[in-house]
Design a protein around this motif. Structure first.
Motif, PDB file in Angstrom:
ATOM      1  N   ALA A   1       0.824  -1.203   0.000  1.00  0.00           N
ATOM      2  CA  ALA A   1       0.000   0.000   0.000  1.00  0.00           C
ATOM      3  C   ALA A   1       0.858   1.254   0.000  1.00  0.00           C
ATOM      4  N   GLY A   2       2.159   1.144   0.201  1.00  0.00           N
ATOM      5  CA  GLY A   2       3.032   2.311   0.249  1.00  0.00           C
ATOM      6  C   GLY A   2       3.151   2.827   1.663  1.00  0.00           C
ATOM      7  N   PRO A   3       3.701   4.028   1.819  1.00  0.00           N
ATOM      8  CA  PRO A   3       3.842   4.588   3.169  1.00  0.00           C
ATOM      9  C   PRO A   3       2.474   4.788   3.816  1.00  0.00           C
ATOM     10  N   LEU A   4       2.352   4.332   5.026  1.00  0.00           N
ATOM     11  CA  LEU A   4       1.077   4.401   5.746  1.00  0.00           C
ATOM     12  C   LEU A   4       1.229   5.264   6.990  1.00  0.00           C
ATOM     13  N   TYR A   5       0.119   5.805   7.446  1.00  0.00           N
ATOM     14  CA  TYR A   5       0.052   6.492   8.734  1.00  0.00           C
ATOM     15  C   TYR A   5      -0.436   5.430   9.723  1.00  0.00           C
ATOM     16  N   VAL A   6       0.450   5.021  10.619  1.00  0.00           N
ATOM     17  CA  VAL A   6       0.167   3.910  11.530  1.00  0.00           C
ATOM     18  C   VAL A   6      -0.079   4.466  12.934  1.00  0.00           C
ATOM     19  N   PRO A   7      -1.251   4.195  13.533  1.00  0.00           N
ATOM     20  CA  PRO A   7      -1.519   4.672  14.891  1.00  0.00           C
ATOM     21  C   PRO A   7      -0.599   3.986  15.892  1.00  0.00           C
ATOM     22  N   VAL A   8      -0.085   4.780  16.834  1.00  0.00           N
ATOM     23  CA  VAL A   8       0.821   4.254  17.856  1.00  0.00           C
ATOM     24  C   VAL A   8       0.352   4.707  19.228  1.00  0.00           C
ATOM     25  N   ARG A   9       0.891   4.044  20.233  1.00  0.00           N
ATOM     26  CA  ARG A   9       0.647   4.432  21.625  1.00  0.00           C
ATOM     27  C   ARG A   9       1.989   4.480  22.330  1.00  0.00           C
ATOM     28  N   PRO A  10       2.112   5.305  23.361  1.00  0.00           N
ATOM     29  CA  PRO A  10       3.389   5.357  24.075  1.00  0.00           C
ATOM     30  C   PRO A  10       3.627   4.056  24.837  1.00  0.00           C
ATOM     31  N   GLY A  11       4.869   3.647  24.892  1.00  0.00           N
ATOM     32  CA  GLY A  11       5.235   2.435  25.613  1.00  0.00           C
ATOM     33  C   GLY A  11       6.501   2.668  26.412  1.00  0.00           C
ATOM     34  N   PRO A  12       6.949   1.680  27.155  1.00  0.00           N
ATOM     35  CA  PRO A  12       8.138   1.857  27.993  1.00  0.00           C
ATOM     36  C   PRO A  12       9.417   2.088  27.187  1.00  0.00           C
ATOM     37  N   SER A  13       9.444   1.642  25.950  1.00  0.00           N
ATOM     38  CA  SER A  13      10.646   1.798  25.121  1.00  0.00           C
ATOM     39  C   SER A  13      10.400   2.724  23.939  1.00  0.00           C
TER      40      SER A  13
ATOM     41  N   GLU B   1      -3.190  11.177   6.446  1.00  0.00           N
ATOM     42  CA  GLU B   1      -3.369  11.640   7.826  1.00  0.00           C
ATOM     43  C   GLU B   1      -4.826  12.009   8.067  1.00  0.00           C
ATOM     44  N   ARG B   2      -5.477  12.573   7.070  1.00  0.00           N
ATOM     45  CA  ARG B   2      -6.878  12.957   7.197  1.00  0.00           C
ATOM     46  C   ARG B   2      -7.760  11.750   7.520  1.00  0.00           C
ATOM     47  N   ARG B   3      -7.531  10.639   6.840  1.00  0.00           N
ATOM     48  CA  ARG B   3      -8.336   9.433   7.112  1.00  0.00           C
ATOM     49  C   ARG B   3      -8.108   8.924   8.527  1.00  0.00           C
ATOM     50  N   LEU B   4      -6.876   8.991   9.000  1.00  0.00           N
ATOM     51  CA  LEU B   4      -6.576   8.571  10.371  1.00  0.00           C
ATOM     52  C   LEU B   4      -7.322   9.458  11.362  1.00  0.00           C
ATOM     53  N   VAL B   5      -7.267  10.778  11.156  1.00  0.00           N
ATOM     54  CA  VAL B   5      -7.920  11.717  12.076  1.00  0.00           C
ATOM     55  C   VAL B   5      -9.429  11.539  12.067  1.00  0.00           C
ATOM     56  N   VAL B   6     -10.032  11.324  10.903  1.00  0.00           N
ATOM     57  CA  VAL B   6     -11.483  11.136  10.819  1.00  0.00           C
ATOM     58  C   VAL B   6     -11.899   9.884  11.586  1.00  0.00           C
TER      59      VAL B   6
ATOM     60  N   GLY C   1      -6.296  13.530  18.337  1.00  0.00           N
ATOM     61  CA  GLY C   1      -5.303  13.271  19.379  1.00  0.00           C
ATOM     62  C   GLY C   1      -4.519  11.983  19.186  1.00  0.00           C
ATOM     63  N   GLN C   2      -4.816  11.213  18.165  1.00  0.00           N
ATOM     64  CA  GLN C   2      -4.146   9.930  17.953  1.00  0.00           C
ATOM     65  C   GLN C   2      -2.738  10.161  17.399  1.00  0.00           C
ATOM     66  N   ALA C   3      -1.732   9.650  18.108  1.00  0.00           N
ATOM     67  CA  ALA C   3      -0.346   9.735  17.635  1.00  0.00           C
ATOM     68  C   ALA C   3      -0.147   8.724  16.504  1.00  0.00           C
ATOM     69  N   TRP C   4       0.791   9.026  15.579  1.00  0.00           N
ATOM     70  CA  TRP C   4       1.031   8.125  14.449  1.00  0.00           C
ATOM     71  C   TRP C   4       2.480   8.227  14.004  1.00  0.00           C
TER      72      TRP C   4
ATOM     73  N   ILE D   1      -6.185  -1.706   5.842  1.00  0.00           N
ATOM     74  CA  ILE D   1      -5.887  -0.389   5.309  1.00  0.00           C
ATOM     75  C   ILE D   1      -7.168   0.442   5.280  1.00  0.00           C
ATOM     76  N   ASP D   2      -7.084   1.653   5.825  1.00  0.00           N
ATOM     77  CA  ASP D   2      -8.199   2.602   5.827  1.00  0.00           C
ATOM     78  C   ASP D   2      -9.512   2.005   6.337  1.00  0.00           C
ATOM     79  N   PRO D   3      -9.544   1.524   7.586  1.00  0.00           N
ATOM     80  CA  PRO D   3     -10.830   1.057   8.112  1.00  0.00           C
ATOM     81  C   PRO D   3     -11.813   2.225   8.148  1.00  0.00           C
ATOM     82  N   LEU D   4     -13.085   1.928   7.959  1.00  0.00           N
ATOM     83  CA  LEU D   4     -14.082   2.984   7.866  1.00  0.00           C
ATOM     84  C   LEU D   4     -14.525   3.523   9.215  1.00  0.00           C
ATOM     85  N   PHE D   5     -14.522   2.700  10.240  1.00  0.00           N
ATOM     86  CA  PHE D   5     -14.930   3.169  11.557  1.00  0.00           C
ATOM     87  C   PHE D   5     -14.297   2.290  12.619  1.00  0.00           C
ATOM     88  N   THR D   6     -14.306   2.800  13.838  1.00  0.00           N
ATOM     89  CA  THR D   6     -13.877   2.019  14.985  1.00  0.00           C
ATOM     90  C   THR D   6     -14.929   2.181  16.069  1.00  0.00           C
TER      91      THR D   6
END
Length: 122
Positions: free
Chosen positions: A18-30, A52-57, A62-65, A87-92
């Motif tokens: 799919a090429g470069p993706l915007y991947v959601p992340v969460r903070p961790g110990p490392s 990035e727009r699709r991730l934010v929608v 506030g989601q880090a990526w 790739i690009d889920p429509l909703f969560t």
């Protein structure tokens, strides 16, 4: 035998990244860790967005990526047993709300029962 074009083939034999993706992340110990999600059937999946727009929608502003290519995301999650990438889920589903504190079932309930007038049975 006639060869099907990709538009006609229900499952093309070649998988294209799919090429470069915007991947959601969460903070961790490392540092940051890729967030894993569940499919509607309950299987674990990595998620990437093509913009990035699709991730934010989908996940909110506030989601880090981080930016990762699809093969890198697959390599990152494969040791965890996660073999699918969505790739690009429509909703969560919304995050679960905190459960309300349970009502005390101890002395308060007992005192209320003792204070009530006695009922005659039979």
């Amino acid at each position: 035998m006639e060869e099907l074009l990709y538009g006609e083939d229900p499952e093309p034999s070649d998988r294209f990244p799919a090429g470069p993706l915007y991947v959601p992340v969460r903070p961790g110990p490392s540092g940051c860790a890729a967030r894993l999600f569940r499919t509607p059937l309950g299987d674990r999946t990595a998620v990437g967005f093509t913009s990035e727009r699709r991730l934010v929608v989908t996940l909110g502003a506030g989601q880090a990526w981080i930016r990762l290519a699809e093969p890198a995301l697959r390599a990152l999650t494969a040791p965890l047993g996660v073999t699918s990438v969505t790739i690009d889920p429509l909703f969560t589903a919304p995050a679960p709300a905190p459960a309300p504190a349970p009502a005390p079932a101890g002395p308060v309930v007992l005192e209320a029962a003792l204070a009530a007038p006695a009922q005659r049975i039979g």
